[in-house]
Design a protein around this motif. Structure first.
Motif, PDB file in Angstrom:
ATOM      1  N   VAL A   2      61.830  30.028  31.469  1.00 17.64           N
ATOM      2  CA  VAL A   2      61.750  29.060  32.270  1.00 17.64           C
ATOM      3  C   VAL A   2      62.484  29.225  33.520  1.00 17.64           C
ATOM      4  O   VAL A   2      61.934  28.838  34.604  1.00 17.64           O
ATOM      5  N   GLU A   3      63.638  29.823  33.501  1.00 19.30           N
ATOM      6  CA  GLU A   3      64.608  29.738  34.596  1.00 19.30           C
ATOM      7  C   GLU A   3      64.056  31.117  35.428  1.00 19.30           C
ATOM      8  O   GLU A   3      64.206  30.967  36.739  1.00 19.30           O
ATOM      9  N   GLN A   4      63.391  32.017  35.068  1.00 21.07           N
ATOM     10  CA  GLN A   4      62.794  33.215  35.734  1.00 21.07           C
ATOM     11  C   GLN A   4      61.529  32.602  36.404  1.00 21.07           C
ATOM     12  O   GLN A   4      61.265  32.672  37.684  1.00 21.07           O
ATOM     13  N   ILE A   5      60.634  31.841  35.962  1.00 19.58           N
ATOM     14  CA  ILE A   5      59.603  31.038  36.477  1.00 19.58           C
ATOM     15  C   ILE A   5      59.865  30.209  37.656  1.00 19.58           C
ATOM     16  O   ILE A   5      59.517  30.139  38.427  1.00 19.58           O
ATOM     17  N   HIS A   6      61.108  29.535  37.025  1.00 15.54           N
ATOM     18  CA  HIS A   6      61.688  28.538  38.219  1.00 15.54           C
ATOM     19  C   HIS A   6      61.807  29.388  39.374  1.00 15.54           C
ATOM     20  O   HIS A   6      61.878  28.915  40.609  1.00 15.54           O
ATOM     21  N   ALA A   7      62.721  30.340  39.145  1.00 13.80           N
ATOM     22  CA  ALA A   7      63.480  31.095  40.451  1.00 13.80           C
ATOM     23  C   ALA A   7      62.301  31.687  41.134  1.00 13.80           C
ATOM     24  O   ALA A   7      62.182  31.998  42.541  1.00 13.80           O
ATOM     25  N   LEU A   8      61.118  32.320  40.474  1.00 13.69           N
ATOM     26  CA  LEU A   8      60.161  32.926  41.279  1.00 13.69           C
ATOM     27  C   LEU A   8      59.439  32.087  41.913  1.00 13.69           C
ATOM     28  O   LEU A   8      58.972  32.286  43.077  1.00 13.69           O
ATOM     29  N   THR A   9      59.377  30.862  41.588  1.00 12.12           N
ATOM     30  CA  THR A   9      58.338  29.752  42.140  1.00 12.12           C
ATOM     31  C   THR A   9      59.298  28.919  43.109  1.00 12.12           C
ATOM     32  O   THR A   9      58.986  27.608  43.472  1.00 12.12           O
ATOM     33  N   ASP A  10      60.534  29.148  43.704  1.00 18.39           N
ATOM     34  CA  ASP A  10      61.336  28.251  44.209  1.00 18.39           C
ATOM     35  C   ASP A  10      60.735  28.265  45.774  1.00 18.39           C
ATOM     36  O   ASP A  10      59.853  29.093  46.275  1.00 18.39           O
ATOM     37  N   ARG A  11      61.018  26.991  46.417  1.00 14.00           N
ATOM     38  CA  ARG A  11      60.350  26.744  47.616  1.00 14.00           C
ATOM     39  C   ARG A  11      61.017  27.448  48.713  1.00 14.00           C
ATOM     40  O   ARG A  11      60.103  27.602  49.734  1.00 14.00           O
ATOM     41  N   ALA A  12      61.989  28.158  48.422  1.00 14.74           N
ATOM     42  CA  ALA A  12      62.566  28.889  49.703  1.00 14.74           C
ATOM     43  C   ALA A  12      61.746  30.226  49.795  1.00 14.74           C
ATOM     44  O   ALA A  12      61.613  30.862  50.746  1.00 14.74           O
ATOM     45  N   GLY A  13      60.810  30.465  48.732  1.00 10.88           N
ATOM     46  CA  GLY A  13      60.239  31.675  48.675  1.00 10.88           C
ATOM     47  C   GLY A  13      58.769  31.606  49.416  1.00 10.88           C
ATOM     48  O   GLY A  13      57.766  32.452  48.775  1.00 10.88           O
ATOM     49  N   ASP A  49      52.671  28.200  29.770  1.00 13.20           N
ATOM     50  CA  ASP A  49      51.308  28.137  30.784  1.00 13.20           C
ATOM     51  C   ASP A  49      51.378  26.642  31.233  1.00 13.20           C
ATOM     52  O   ASP A  49      51.185  26.661  32.597  1.00 13.20           O
ATOM     53  N   ASN A  50      51.945  25.643  30.765  1.00 17.09           N
ATOM     54  CA  ASN A  50      51.935  24.455  31.520  1.00 17.09           C
ATOM     55  C   ASN A  50      52.842  24.403  32.318  1.00 17.09           C
ATOM     56  O   ASN A  50      52.811  24.090  33.548  1.00 17.09           O
ATOM     57  N   TYR A  51      54.026  24.948  31.925  1.00 17.02           N
ATOM     58  CA  TYR A  51      55.165  24.955  33.047  1.00 17.02           C
ATOM     59  C   TYR A  51      54.885  25.608  34.060  1.00 17.02           C
ATOM     60  O   TYR A  51      55.115  25.403  35.341  1.00 17.02           O
ATOM     61  N   THR A  52      54.125  27.035  34.033  1.00 16.51           N
ATOM     62  CA  THR A  52      53.881  27.870  35.024  1.00 16.51           C
ATOM     63  C   THR A  52      52.857  27.134  36.033  1.00 16.51           C
ATOM     64  O   THR A  52      53.003  27.382  37.210  1.00 16.51           O
ATOM     65  N   TRP A  59      54.570  25.054  44.224  1.00 24.20           N
ATOM     66  CA  TRP A  59      54.817  26.097  45.131  1.00 24.20           C
ATOM     67  C   TRP A  59      53.699  26.115  46.196  1.00 24.20           C
ATOM     68  O   TRP A  59      53.857  26.191  47.525  1.00 24.20           O
ATOM     69  N   LEU A  60      52.434  26.133  45.794  1.00 27.07           N
ATOM     70  CA  LEU A  60      51.337  26.135  46.671  1.00 27.07           C
ATOM     71  C   LEU A  60      51.211  24.796  47.550  1.00 27.07           C
ATOM     72  O   LEU A  60      51.095  24.994  49.057  1.00 27.07           O
ATOM     73  N   ARG A  61      51.730  23.828  46.980  1.00 26.10           N
ATOM     74  CA  ARG A  61      51.586  22.671  47.852  1.00 26.10           C
ATOM     75  C   ARG A  61      52.631  22.580  49.110  1.00 26.10           C
ATOM     76  O   ARG A  61      52.424  22.154  50.037  1.00 26.10           O
ATOM     77  N   SER A  62      53.965  23.067  48.399  1.00 21.71           N
ATOM     78  CA  SER A  62      54.842  23.423  49.537  1.00 21.71           C
ATOM     79  C   SER A  62      54.394  24.471  50.571  1.00 21.71           C
ATOM     80  O   SER A  62      54.848  24.128  51.915  1.00 21.71           O
TER      81      SER A  62
END
Length: 105
Positions: A2-13, A49-52, A59-62
């Motif tokens: 979950v932490e990896q997915i969170h980091a990959l989908t950070d709004r800064a990216g 799957d749900n979290y991703t 991320w897409l909305r941002s």
């Protein structure tokens, strides 16, 4: 995971291409699934799957500055997981292995 997915989908990216992000997510999810595929994993797969999906939608909305209108908004599951034009092709862990012959016995 979950932490990896969170980091990959950070709004800064949000400056990166969506296809690059989805590619990174797919590699990460497939690698994790291959490592942990022994045993009962369907509950964990469903949760990831749900979290991703939630994180990718956010991320897409941002990235596209789209406000949330309803559940799923402008990015329904069919767009996240589909492989057609305008769809992102995100891997779905619950579907991995369903096309392998020994799972149909």
């Amino acid at each position: 995971m979950v932490e990896q997915i969170h980091a990959l989908t950070d709004r800064a990216g949000t400056g990166q291409e969506t296809t690059m992000l989805v590619g990174k997510l797919n590699r990460t999810l497939r690698g994790w699934a291959n490592y942990f595929k022994v045993g009962t994993v369907s509950t964990a797969y469903r949760a990831l799957d749900n979290y991703t999906a939630v994180r990718l939608r956010r991320w897409l909305r941002s990235k596209h500055k789209v406000r949330r209108r309803r559940k799923g908004g402008s990015y329904p599951l069919s767009h996240l997981y589909g492989h057609f034009y305008g769809h992102f092709g995100l891997v779905r862990l619950n579907r991995l292995g369903h096309d392998v012959p020994w799972t149909k016995a």
